[in-house]
Design a protein around this motif. Structure first.
Motif, mmCIF file in Angstrom:
data_model
loop_
_atom_site.group_PDB
_atom_site.id
_atom_site.type_symbol
_atom_site.label_atom_id
_atom_site.label_comp_id
_atom_site.label_asym_id
_atom_site.label_seq_id
_atom_site.Cartn_x
_atom_site.Cartn_y
_atom_site.Cartn_z
ATOM 1 N N SER A 49 40.245 55.592 3.709
ATOM 2 C CA SER A 49 41.019 55.453 4.942
ATOM 3 C C SER A 49 42.448 55.115 4.537
ATOM 4 O O SER A 49 42.680 54.497 3.492
ATOM 5 C CB SER A 49 40.444 54.352 5.824
ATOM 6 O OG SER A 49 40.549 53.082 5.188
ATOM 7 N N ARG A 50 43.406 55.514 5.381
ATOM 8 C CA ARG A 50 44.814 55.287 5.046
ATOM 9 C C ARG A 50 45.565 54.717 6.242
ATOM 10 O O ARG A 50 45.284 55.052 7.382
ATOM 11 C CB ARG A 50 45.470 56.600 4.609
ATOM 12 C CG ARG A 50 44.966 57.158 3.283
ATOM 13 C CD ARG A 50 45.422 58.587 3.084
ATOM 14 N NE ARG A 50 44.713 59.504 3.978
ATOM 15 C CZ ARG A 50 45.113 60.744 4.258
ATOM 16 N NH1 ARG A 50 46.227 61.213 3.734
ATOM 17 N NH2 ARG A 50 44.400 61.510 5.068
ATOM 18 N N GLU A 51 46.518 53.867 5.930
ATOM 19 C CA GLU A 51 47.392 53.313 6.954
ATOM 20 C C GLU A 51 48.784 53.175 6.335
ATOM 21 O O GLU A 51 48.915 52.805 5.158
ATOM 22 C CB GLU A 51 46.869 51.950 7.418
ATOM 23 C CG GLU A 51 47.559 51.424 8.666
ATOM 24 C CD GLU A 51 46.914 50.152 9.194
ATOM 25 O OE1 GLU A 51 47.470 49.569 10.149
ATOM 26 O OE2 GLU A 51 45.884 49.719 8.632
ATOM 27 N N TYR A 52 49.814 53.461 7.144
ATOM 28 C CA TYR A 52 51.170 53.486 6.609
ATOM 29 C C TYR A 52 52.070 52.455 7.281
ATOM 30 O O TYR A 52 51.887 52.092 8.440
ATOM 31 C CB TYR A 52 51.780 54.880 6.788
ATOM 32 C CG TYR A 52 50.981 55.985 6.141
ATOM 33 C CD1 TYR A 52 50.651 55.934 4.794
ATOM 34 C CD2 TYR A 52 50.542 57.079 6.895
ATOM 35 C CE1 TYR A 52 49.912 56.953 4.194
ATOM 36 C CE2 TYR A 52 49.800 58.101 6.309
ATOM 37 C CZ TYR A 52 49.492 58.025 4.954
ATOM 38 O OH TYR A 52 48.753 59.029 4.369
ATOM 39 N N VAL A 54 52.617 49.203 7.014
ATOM 40 C CA VAL A 54 52.095 47.922 7.481
ATOM 41 C C VAL A 54 53.053 46.822 7.027
ATOM 42 O O VAL A 54 53.443 46.769 5.864
ATOM 43 C CB VAL A 54 50.686 47.649 6.909
ATOM 44 C CG1 VAL A 54 50.137 46.337 7.456
ATOM 45 C CG2 VAL A 54 49.756 48.813 7.215
ATOM 46 N N ASN A 64 57.312 46.452 4.025
ATOM 47 C CA ASN A 64 56.094 47.097 4.507
ATOM 48 C C ASN A 64 55.395 47.810 3.370
ATOM 49 O O ASN A 64 55.971 47.980 2.281
ATOM 50 C CB ASN A 64 56.403 48.049 5.668
ATOM 51 C CG ASN A 64 57.352 49.149 5.273
ATOM 52 O OD1 ASN A 64 56.959 50.105 4.599
ATOM 53 N ND2 ASN A 64 58.620 49.044 5.667
ATOM 54 N N ASP A 66 52.019 50.835 2.310
ATOM 55 C CA ASP A 66 50.959 51.783 2.640
ATOM 56 C C ASP A 66 49.672 51.262 2.005
ATOM 57 O O ASP A 66 49.702 50.632 0.945
ATOM 58 C CB ASP A 66 51.257 53.171 2.075
ATOM 59 C CG ASP A 66 52.476 53.812 2.711
ATOM 60 O OD1 ASP A 66 52.935 53.327 3.771
ATOM 61 O OD2 ASP A 66 52.973 54.807 2.139
ATOM 62 N N ALA A 68 45.524 52.404 1.051
ATOM 63 C CA ALA A 68 44.401 53.334 0.981
ATOM 64 C C ALA A 68 43.176 52.524 0.574
ATOM 65 O O ALA A 68 43.214 51.791 -0.421
ATOM 66 C CB ALA A 68 44.671 54.448 -0.023
ATOM 67 N N THR A 69 42.090 52.641 1.346
ATOM 68 C CA THR A 69 40.898 51.823 1.136
ATOM 69 C C THR A 69 39.667 52.710 1.006
ATOM 70 O O THR A 69 39.485 53.640 1.812
ATOM 71 C CB THR A 69 40.694 50.861 2.328
ATOM 72 O OG1 THR A 69 41.886 50.115 2.538
ATOM 73 C CG2 THR A 69 39.536 49.913 2.066
ATOM 74 N N ARG A 96 51.609 58.712 -2.097
ATOM 75 C CA ARG A 96 50.657 59.040 -1.033
ATOM 76 C C ARG A 96 49.598 60.052 -1.449
ATOM 77 O O ARG A 96 48.687 60.358 -0.677
ATOM 78 C CB ARG A 96 51.402 59.491 0.226
ATOM 79 C CG ARG A 96 52.050 58.312 0.923
ATOM 80 C CD ARG A 96 52.650 58.658 2.262
ATOM 81 N NE ARG A 96 53.256 57.462 2.864
ATOM 82 C CZ ARG A 96 53.961 57.457 3.984
ATOM 83 N NH1 ARG A 96 54.149 58.611 4.630
ATOM 84 N NH2 ARG A 96 54.483 56.348 4.450
#
Length: 316
Positions: A49-52, A54, A64, A66, A68-69, A96
């Motif tokens: 899963s990815r989130e940018y 944060v 901030n 990024d 990746a889990t 990324r």
């Protein structure tokens, strides 16, 4: 007339008395630092899963990251990555592809952004690494997981420099930069970094990049004649490594990069009895390891090196 003269005076001042014109030009060349994907990137992406962008608590800007889990399996550790960009640019976008690839192997991958120089000079960037590590140690998602610190180009210097300063009592007090028991760094990954600012920038290795190094030093250390001040020595991991440095993986190419300093770093760590692995290519350029389109074999080799170095199984 007075307005015209004032504008002219300001232009002259900016050109000759600050690094900003050079920095502005260089930032346009660097961009965000997008990495180039391997053909099978989708195989890695479907496993994470990815989130940018944060946000993490910081006194400074660009605070901030990024993330990746892995979607499944045991979490082996947390990798905190510091991007390159000559200390004056770049972003977490440059990892990324690499980030999710590593995350697919069982690691939480955090790629942090940080304040640029010359707006914020050394050691601001190191303090932000400390802030990010504090954030990690206080977040239940990451707590009690092994921490691996890594970086590419300028980020490799920042990563190694953070360790050398926080593990040196004198330097730690000098820069008010401390780590705690919850921030124990178990391994370090260093790609294409400069590790010694004390070298003569007029020597053959630097000859083509003399102007570049002069302005980057001016920008990062906040002084036009930065070689006359202590900061450039304190920001040189090769000068300050001690036996508390963690096991380390180093890679670089020779073209427009710092291969000779990477090799020296490996030698210094070996002499101190610290576990280290080096991967160097005489025919490849700076930051080749994130270009899976142009240098697929070598970039994947570095990826596999990292996975096995950290204790996993390489990608076939």
């Amino acid at each position: 007339m007075i307005i015209i003269l004032s504008i002219l005076a300001l232009c002259i001042y900016l050109i000759f008395m600050t690094p900003y014109p050079f920095v502005c030009f260089l930032r346009r060349q660097i961009g965000s630092g997008r990495s180039k994907s391997p053909n099978n990137i989708s195989e890695y992406l479907e496993k994470v899963s990815r989130e940018y962008a944060v946000e993490f608590p910081s006194k400074y800007n660009n605070n901030n990251y990024d993330i990746a889990t892995p979607l499944n399996g045991e979490i082996k550790g947390v990798i905190l990555w510091i991007h390159g960009g000559s200390f004056i640019g770049g972003s977490s976008e440059g990892t990324r592809n690499f980030g999710p690839m590593i995350a697919s192997q069982g690691y939480i991958f955090l790629a942090m952004n940080y304040a640029y120089s010359p707006e914020y000079s050394f050691p601001t960037q190191l303090h932000q690494v400390g802030e990010m590590l504090n954030y990690i140690s206080n977040d239940n998602r990451f707590n009690n997981k092994p921490i691996i610190l890594g970086g590419d180009s300028a980020g490799a210097n920042i990563a190694a420099n953070y360790i050398t300063i926080t593990s040196n009592e004198k330097l730690s007090k000098k820069y008010n930069l401390f780590s705690n028991d919850n921030q124990q760094i178990e391994a370090c990954l260093l790609f294409c970094g400069p590790f010694d600012f004390t070298e003569n920038i007029k020597k053959d290795d630097f000859k083509k990049y003399n102007t570049f190094m002069k302005y980057i030093g001016w920008s990062y250390f906040g002084k036009r004649k930065w070689k006359k001040y202590d900061k450039h020595r304190d920001a040189s991991p090769l000068i300050n490594i001690n036996d508390r440095f963690p096991k380390t993986y180093v890679c670089d190419g020779k073209i427009a990069s710092f291969l000779w300093q990477g090799k020296r770093l490996v030698e210094v760590l070996e002499k101190k009895g610290i576990e280290v692995q080096g991967r160097f290519y005489e025919y490849l350029p700076h930051e080749f390891q994130f270009d899976y389109e142009k240098y697929p074999e070598e970039a994947i080799q570095v990826f596999n090196d990292v996975v096995t170095f950290l204790g996993g199984n390489k990608d076939d």
